[in-house]
Every structure is written in C-alpha cells, then in structure tokens.
Enzyme design. Structure first.
Site, PDB file in Angstrom:
ATOM      1  N   SER A   1      -6.349   9.873  -0.556  1.00 55.51           N
ATOM      2  CA  SER A   1      -5.932  10.852  -2.490  1.00 55.51           C
ATOM      3  C   SER A   1      -5.277  10.246  -2.814  1.00 55.51           C
ATOM      4  O   SER A   1      -4.555   9.305  -2.422  1.00 55.51           O
ATOM      5  CB  SER A   1      -5.758  12.923  -1.097  1.00 55.51           C
ATOM      6  OG  SER A   1      -4.260  12.325  -0.853  1.00 55.51           O
TER       7      SER A   1
ATOM      8  N   LYS B   1       4.352  -6.719   4.568  1.00 53.02           N
ATOM      9  CA  LYS B   1       3.944  -5.022   4.266  1.00 53.02           C
ATOM     10  C   LYS B   1       3.721  -4.742   4.998  1.00 53.02           C
ATOM     11  O   LYS B   1       2.821  -5.517   6.346  1.00 53.02           O
ATOM     12  CB  LYS B   1       2.255  -5.533   3.085  1.00 53.02           C
ATOM     13  CG  LYS B   1       1.850  -6.028   3.551  1.00 53.02           C
ATOM     14  CD  LYS B   1       0.548  -4.762   3.916  1.00 53.02           C
ATOM     15  CE  LYS B   1       0.124  -3.318   3.536  1.00 53.02           C
ATOM     16  NZ  LYS B   1      -0.375  -2.688   4.351  1.00 53.02           N
TER      17      LYS B   1
ATOM     18  N   GLU C   1       6.972   5.147   7.494  1.00 45.20           N
ATOM     19  CA  GLU C   1       6.287   6.162   7.197  1.00 45.20           C
ATOM     20  C   GLU C   1       7.173   6.747   7.069  1.00 45.20           C
ATOM     21  O   GLU C   1       6.832   7.481   8.633  1.00 45.20           O
ATOM     22  CB  GLU C   1       4.562   6.485   6.842  1.00 45.20           C
ATOM     23  CG  GLU C   1       4.014   4.703   6.197  1.00 45.20           C
ATOM     24  CD  GLU C   1       2.536   5.065   6.435  1.00 45.20           C
ATOM     25  OE1 GLU C   1       1.522   4.455   5.323  1.00 45.20           O
ATOM     26  OE2 GLU C   1       2.492   6.166   7.653  1.00 45.20           O
TER      27      GLU C   1
ATOM     28  N   ASN D   1      -0.489  10.444   6.251  1.00 47.54           N
ATOM     29  CA  ASN D   1      -1.255   9.743   6.509  1.00 47.54           C
ATOM     30  C   ASN D   1      -1.843  11.277   7.072  1.00 47.54           C
ATOM     31  O   ASN D   1      -3.754  11.072   7.462  1.00 47.54           O
ATOM     32  CB  ASN D   1      -0.569   9.776   8.222  1.00 47.54           C
ATOM     33  CG  ASN D   1      -0.133   8.632   8.502  1.00 47.54           C
ATOM     34  OD1 ASN D   1      -0.690   7.101   8.188  1.00 47.54           O
ATOM     35  ND2 ASN D   1       1.056   8.662   8.526  1.00 47.54           N
TER      36      ASN D   1
ATOM     37  N   THR E   1       0.869  -1.254   0.032  1.00 46.32           N
ATOM     38  CA  THR E   1       0.263   0.279  -0.517  1.00 46.32           C
ATOM     39  C   THR E   1       0.648   0.991  -0.218  1.00 46.32           C
ATOM     40  O   THR E   1       1.348   2.019  -1.118  1.00 46.32           O
ATOM     41  CB  THR E   1      -0.873  -0.011   1.246  1.00 46.32           C
ATOM     42  OG1 THR E   1      -0.157  -0.152   2.756  1.00 46.32           O
ATOM     43  CG2 THR E   1      -2.134  -1.017   1.227  1.00 46.32           C
TER      44      THR E   1
ATOM     45  N   THR F   1      -3.147  -3.124   8.464  1.00 48.90           N
ATOM     46  CA  THR F   1      -1.795  -2.517   7.255  1.00 48.90           C
ATOM     47  C   THR F   1      -0.018  -3.410   7.291  1.00 48.90           C
ATOM     48  O   THR F   1       0.129  -3.850   6.968  1.00 48.90           O
ATOM     49  CB  THR F   1      -1.316  -1.689   8.752  1.00 48.90           C
ATOM     50  OG1 THR F   1      -2.853  -0.542   8.915  1.00 48.90           O
ATOM     51  CG2 THR F   1      -0.094  -1.111   8.624  1.00 48.90           C
TER      52      THR F   1
END
EC number: 2.3.1.35
Length: 475
Positions: free
Chosen positions: A475, A227, A340, A470, A201, A251
């Site tokens: 989007s 992942k 991230e 985040n 993702t 997640t």
C-alpha cells in the site's frame, strides 16, 4: 516465567505492551569525501518507480579504472529473479570482470517472465553504452579532478532490483533514469549517499560505510552500501549457471567497492568467505529472498603493484579477506538494526561446537525461532525456548544435554547472567534478567562443550510493528 513453562494460549495475564522501535537516525553517518575508494563514481536519482515524489529509486556505481575485478554472492534459492540471473551471466561470461552496478528500488523485477529478463538486460546494455561513450568524463581524488582512463575497456554491468514482486519494470523511466544517473556521477559523499538512498525500500535509514586500511604498504579504501529490513535470512553463494524461472521477492542487496588490487578469483574466494560469516549470519524474520545479492568490485586504484592472488600471496590474501569480512559484518549488522519493527539487536553466540557448520546451524535456529524472538520483545527470560531451539537444530553432531550452558550477556560489559550450566538450571535472578532484556543490545551465549568451533548470528526481536508493516507492504 520458568524454563519449563510452555506456550499456553489460554493462560491469563497482562498483554505485552506495544513499544515503538527506537530511532535509527544515529546510524546514518556522514563520511568525508576522501574516505571513498579511488576511481569510483556514484549517483542516485528519482526516475518514477517509487510513489513518493523525489525519493531516489535508481542508483549507479561505476569504476573508472582500466581493469576492475568483480565478484558476487547470490541467493541459493532455486528460484532466482531476472536481475540475479542476468548478473550471474555477466560474471560467468567475462570471468569476474565488471565495472558498474545499477540498482533500482520499488519494483523487484521478479515473476516477470521473458519481459523481466529483457528489461534487466536492457539496464545492463544501457549502462554499458554510456560507459563506452564516456571518454572525457572526470574522476576525483582528494578533490582533484582526474580524467577517466582512456584505456578502460567497455564495462559489463551488474544489475540489482528490489521492491514489489509480480510487476514489470517501468523500463522507459528506468532507462531515462540511468542516463540521468550517469550524467550526475560523482565521487563525493553526497554522490555516494544518493546511491545508498536509491537502494532503500522499507529501510528507515541509508546504509553507507567506508574505512581505510594498509595493504602491501599502500593505503586502501573500501566503501559499502546495503539495504534490507524485512525478508532477511540470506543464504548466498558464488555465481553458477542456472535456467530456473524468475521468482518472487527482493530484500537484501549490497555493494562493496575497494581500490585494492585483487584478482577476480581471489576476490570471489574472499567474498564467499566473508558473506558466510556476515550476510549469511543475519536474520530478521527467517524468510530467505530469491533476489539476495552482494557484489564486490576491486579496481586497484590504490597503487598496489600487482593483484592479490590467493595462491601466490596467501598471507596478503588472508589479510584482505579478513578486512573484507570485518567490513561486511559491519554492513550486515546495519540490516538487523533496521529490522522491520525491531526494538532490539541480539547477538547469538554458539561456542564449543564440533564444527563451524554445526555452530552456525544452531545459532541460525535460535535466531529464527518465533518463540525466542517474541520472548525477547516481551522482555521475558523464557530461556527454555532457547534450549528447545538448540535441541531442534539439524546438526551432524547433536549436542549432549549434560554439557550445554546458556547465558545472557548485557551490552554494558557487566557480568553475564547464567541460566543453564552443564545441563543444570541456575536459580535465575528475574529482576536482573529483566534489566538485561530491556537493553537495546544484548547477547545470548550457548556453550555446547563438544569442540573448539564457534559461530555468531545477528538477529532482532519480533514485534507488533513487524506484522503491521508486512500486513500492508504494497500500500
């Protein structure tokens, strides 16, 4: 900044410069075709879930052996998404036997009610039907085509989903994608790579590893995909009956496949042990997902004479368990390295605890402290924040402040920098502290002086980019 310095929102001073995360390209490895476990096939395709055209969003891994043991660890969150509940059903119904895993990315199939459950079951049924019909397919070993075992029982399939929550799956696209993925199954690196890409993702690289080891005189192969980059703070355990409604988020997903021969009960026991010391010992942001799932498949295609049994073969079981734990830890670390917005990979070691549980809890509390993580990003040796986290950890045997020591360990093997020794602060070389904190890899070591147990956690810093990623995830 001194150890006693507190967080002061009105204090003046220069702002922390914004640093981009380092490139992760070197973490995506090519793997020789013959390194993958025998009698497993994999594929990944684009079926139209992801907005990016051509990006794989449907993956399939299948064992073609006659008997395949299966085990899994699922989130302990009382709210579990549809794919978690359906996979638990399969494992419990068939006594730890399953031979296929289907995964989609881009839609979590969470908070989707009865429709979500039916969609997850449709994914399972579709793979099962294709598996049952596949009597003339081929497998490969060292590049030589081999027939799929005609005696292979109709497999039951495990299902995983990840992505945006609260949206139903485009199930027609997915079922068509399963047929396409099944038609493109292969045993090569490219096939496994395609499957790994279908897990992704917000990941910046596909996470795929393989290794070999010797077990009962046989060469055994193991491969793994996982992942995850955000909403990472897993707490997973064995499957258990549940009637909880389907909830949000997905997640951390992982799949480990091996051609070792292992009984279902021994595989579950080994996986539970391994997950506690690997995937349950990582944190990116302290948020536990409701879809976290790690699956293990063992098909015996290595040629071992009999299944490993925990009671009948304790030494062999322990060897396999420890190999699995080391491999799971390697996979888990990749998730943290891809955190991230992360710019640093940090090992938190807690030693000298009275129990593993206490050591693990303290390491977790340090790893999830926003103040510790932002100080790491700012390369600020504010070790008082580490000590505050140690003292706040909910443990059965609280540490004695007069026995606690804290230090930074650089990744280059040079001497550790002691910050606190037996409750007494050291005169810290701030220049040296800054040098260590500028490294991409470093270790925080805490010694409690209470006993002989220890635990490790793997975490990262908390950056500007994490907020950006985040803030507009959908989007």
């Amino acid at each position: 900044m001194s150890a006693s310095a507190s967080h002061d929102p009105v204090a003046s001073g220069p702002s922390t410069p914004r640093r981009s995360p380092p490139s992760k390209d070197h973490l995506a490895h090519d793997i020789p075709d013959n390194a993958f476990p025998r009698s497993f096939l994999a594929s990944g395709v684009h079926c139209g879930i992801k907005k990016r055209g051509g990006a794989n969003d449907l993956g399939l891994v299948v064992s073609t052996a006659e008997h395949t043991s299966a085990a899994a660890c699922f989130t302990k969150n009382v709210f579990k998404a549809a794919p978690v509940l359906v996979s638990q059903e399969v494992l419990l119904k068939f006594g730890g036997r399953a031979a296929a895993v289907v995964v989609n990315s881009g839609c979590a199939n969470a908070v989707t009610g009865k429709q979500g459950m039916e969609d997850a079951r449709d994914m399972v049924r579709t793979v099962d039907a294709l598996r049952e019909a596949r009597t003339g397919g081929t497998d490969t070993a060292d590049g030589v085509a081999q027939p799929v075992s005609a005696g292979a029982a109709p497999s039951k399939t495990l299902v995983m989903s990840t992505g945006v929550i609260g949206q139903t799956l485009p199930i027609t696209n997915i079922l068509n994608g399963i047929a396409l993925a099944h038609a493109n199954l292969g045993a090569s690196f490219a096939s496994w790579q395609g499957a790994a890409q279908a897990f992704m993702t917000t990941d910046t690289f596909y996470k795929l590893r393989a290794r070999t080891f010797t077990l009962a005189g046989k060469k055994v192969r193991i491969a793994g995909i996982d992942k995850g980059a955000g909403m990472i703070h897993p707490d997973m355990g064995p499957p258990s009956p549940s009637t909880a409604p389907a909830p949000p988020h997905a997640t951390l997903l992982g799949l480990i496949a091996t051609d070792a021969a292992v009984s279902p009960s021994a595989l579950q026991s080994a996986l539970t042990f391994a997950v506690e010391r690997s995937f349950n010992s990582i944190s990116v942001d302290g948020d536990m997902s409701t879809n976290d799932t790690i699956v293990a498949l063992a098909n015996g295609a290595s040629g071992m004479e009999r299944d490993i049994d925990e009671l009948a073969d304790p030494e062999l079981y322990t060897q396999f368990r420890d190999e699995l734990t080391a491999f799971a830890t390697e996979l888990a670390k990749l998730v943290v390295r891809d955190g991230e917005g992360a710019t640093k990979f940090v090992t938190v070691s807690v030693e000298g605890a009275s129990s593993f549980s206490d050591a693990h809890t303290i390491a977790s509390t340090i790893s999830t402290s926003s103040l510790v993580k932002t100080a790491l990003y700012g390369e600020d040796a504010n070790w008082g924040r580490i000590l505050a986290a140690v003292g706040a950890a909910p443990v059965s045997n609280p540490p004695d402040p007069q026995k606690v020591s804290v230090s930074f360990l650089p990744c280059d093997g040079s001497t550790e920098l002691k910050l606190l020794v037996n409750g007494e602060p050291e005169k810290v070389d701030e220049v040296r502290a800054k040098q260590i904190l500028q490294m991409e890899d470093l270790e925080i070591r805490v010694v409690l002086g209470e006993g002989g147990e220890s635990a490790r956690y793997y975490t990262c810093d908390l950056s500007h980019d994490y907020v950006t990623i985040n803030g507009d995830y959908r989007s």
